[in-house]
Motif scaffolding. Structure first.
Motif, mmCIF file in Angstrom:
data_model
loop_
_atom_site.group_PDB
_atom_site.id
_atom_site.type_symbol
_atom_site.label_atom_id
_atom_site.label_comp_id
_atom_site.label_asym_id
_atom_site.label_seq_id
_atom_site.Cartn_x
_atom_site.Cartn_y
_atom_site.Cartn_z
ATOM 1 N N LYS A 1 0.844 -1.196 0.000
ATOM 2 C CA LYS A 1 0.000 0.000 0.000
ATOM 3 C C LYS A 1 0.884 1.253 0.000
ATOM 4 N N GLY B 1 2.778 1.556 -3.346
ATOM 5 C CA GLY B 1 1.782 1.814 -4.402
ATOM 6 C C GLY B 1 1.257 3.226 -4.334
ATOM 7 N N GLU B 2 0.960 3.704 -3.126
ATOM 8 C CA GLU B 2 0.468 5.083 -2.968
ATOM 9 C C GLU B 2 1.532 6.094 -3.412
ATOM 10 N N LEU C 1 1.541 5.901 -7.326
ATOM 11 C CA LEU C 1 0.303 6.376 -7.959
ATOM 12 C C LEU C 1 0.083 7.858 -7.649
ATOM 13 N N ASP C 2 0.379 8.270 -6.409
ATOM 14 C CA ASP C 2 0.199 9.688 -6.059
ATOM 15 C C ASP C 2 1.144 10.592 -6.866
ATOM 16 N N SER D 1 -2.364 -5.043 -7.509
ATOM 17 C CA SER D 1 -3.631 -4.533 -8.049
ATOM 18 C C SER D 1 -4.806 -4.735 -7.105
ATOM 19 N N PHE E 1 -5.448 -1.794 -4.943
ATOM 20 C CA PHE E 1 -5.815 -0.531 -5.592
ATOM 21 C C PHE E 1 -6.883 -0.805 -6.650
ATOM 22 N N ASP F 1 -9.389 0.668 -7.654
ATOM 23 C CA ASP F 1 -9.870 1.798 -8.464
ATOM 24 C C ASP F 1 -8.805 2.327 -9.422
ATOM 25 N N SER F 2 -7.588 1.757 -9.364
ATOM 26 C CA SER F 2 -6.548 2.253 -10.272
ATOM 27 C C SER F 2 -6.480 1.381 -11.528
#
Ligand SMILES: Cc1ncc(COP(=O)(O)O)c(C/N=C2\CONC2=O)c1O
Length: 397
Positions: free
Chosen positions: A197, A200-201, A204-205, A230, A233, A235-236
């Protein structure tokens, strides 16, 4: 049914990289390169395929397909391929994905070469975590894309991500992609949901795409569970997931892998360029592996766990200054033997010339890997014992 992982299977004269490709792959040398050992005297612990027969259920499926006797142009039209694979991902990782997201590639590495070209603009950069499987960098190099490395933090063999460093590098607006390895080759880490997490954040951020290479995701130590990036996330649509039967079922030579691309435009780019035909025997094998291979994998994992425990005890007794932690995944033992080595040597060449063991290590893993050897433990225990004996005898001289 009890599968026999102790069986020693002849691989010479099968065009195997393991027996015939080491000069080119490890040493970038011609086939004529000479060693103090004959080729069949080496203990081969280098390339990541296994010395075990693929499940008999897979072999039967290949035989059944040969009975059809025609091997013309083939694509995967039968929905059963997706149904069987997504049933496997649901059962083993409690995760699945829409059918239209799945494409196939004749290897994860070829997919990386193509995806980097689709994702990165000429002056952009790819972020990888080091030590790293070198083909992540080679794929970027091939596309003339710069590689940015974030060294994993190594606390006496326990590896963690350096999130501050990753964030600093992800903030570079030129960094547009992270190639992430979970489970991690060569350290064998199975990243926790919390770690996934966090990384990934960060990615993606900061607007990065993520290619999550999960090829080793079925070969965990028994007590560990794989979490696809995946899954965390949902919603990504900027996380591409790479999985394959090649590592799990020892099918690397059949060149078939599963790439899950949720983003429509990227998938369209993929189809525009990718030559989407498949080898019909590979399709039959992959489908049978995921449909019938569960019990074989269960027994394989137990055998590998035992090989790792054997290795841990052997090194503890015979190479006490080596730093080795049983990895959470893969069949690859990542061992720090720096205290036994002369300075500034070519580690694989040193072991090939002096020990008669073919292994990967040192600068073969891009960075942050000095003094390390990586041993492939996916072999009968008698071979493993001979390899460890040769290594320990020589390093203790
Ligand atoms: C993380 C990772 N990704 C991809 C691949 C290859 O995928 P393919 O193109 O075969 O589908 C490997 C194989 N790793 C190897 C192969 O030999 N030595 C290694 O470390 C790997 O470890």
């Amino acid at each position: 049914m009890l599968y026999n992982f102790d069986e020693i299977i002849e691989r010479r004269n099968t065009n195997a990289m393991s027996t015939d490709g080491f000069r080119e792959y490890i040493f970038n040398a011609p086939q004529e390169m000479k060693f103090p050992f004959a080729d069949d005297e080496f203990i081969r612990m280098w390339i990541a395929d296994m010395e075990f027969a693929t499940p008999p259920e897979v072999i039967q499926a290949i035989k059944d397909r040969t009975e059809k006797r025609i091997f013309g142009y083939t694509k995967i039209f039968d929905p059963e391929y997706y149904n069987i694979f997504s049933k496997w991902t649901k059962k083993h990782y409690d995760w699945t994905f829409p059918k239209e997201h799945l494409v196939t590639s004749n290897g994860i590495i070829p997919a990386l070469y193509e995806l980097i070209d689709h994702i990165c603009k000429p002056n952009e950069k790819v972020l990888i975590l080091t030590p790293s499987y070198a083909f992540f960098k080679y794929a970027a190099d091939f596309n003339n894309i710069e590689t940015v490395c974030s060294d994993l933090i190594n606390k006496n063999g326990n590896y963690e991500m350096n999130f501050d460093d990753i964030e600093m590098k992800a903030k570079d607006e030129k960094v547009s992609l992270c190639i992430f390895c979970n489970p991690h080759n060569p350290t064998g880490r199975v990243w926790t949901e919390k770690e996934l997490k966090k990384v990934g954040e960060i990615c993606l951020d900061n607007g990065l795409w993520i290619i999550s290479d999960e090829i080793h995701c079925d070969l965990l130590r028994t007590e560990f569970k794989h979490t696809p990036m995946s899954k965390l996330f949902p919603d990504s649509d900027k996380i591409i997931t790479c999985m394959a039967p090649s590592k799990t079922f020892n099918l690397a030579g059949l060149m078939i892998s599963n790439i899950i691309i949720p983003e429509k435009k990227l998938r369209e780019k993929w189809y525009k360029r990718h030559f989407s035909m498949e080898n019909p025997l590979s399709v039959a094998a992959a489908q049978a592996a995921y449909e019938h291979g569960d019990e074989w994998v269960r027994q394989l994992k137990i055998y590998l766990d035992e090989n790792f425990e054997f290795t841990r005890q052997y090194l503890e007794k015979n190479l006490p200054k080596a730093v080795f932690k049983i990895p959470e995944a893969t069949y690859l033992a990542w061992i720090n033997v720096q205290s036994y080595l002369p300075e500034d040597i070519d580690i694989p060449l040193y072991f090939a010339n002096n020990v008669g063991v073919l292994l990967e290590g040192g600068n073969m893993f891009v960075a942050n890997s000095d003094g390390y050897i990586r041993l492939n433990l996916a072999c009968p225990r008698t071979i493993l014992e001979e390899g460890l004996k040769r290594i320990c005898t020589f390093l203790n001289k």
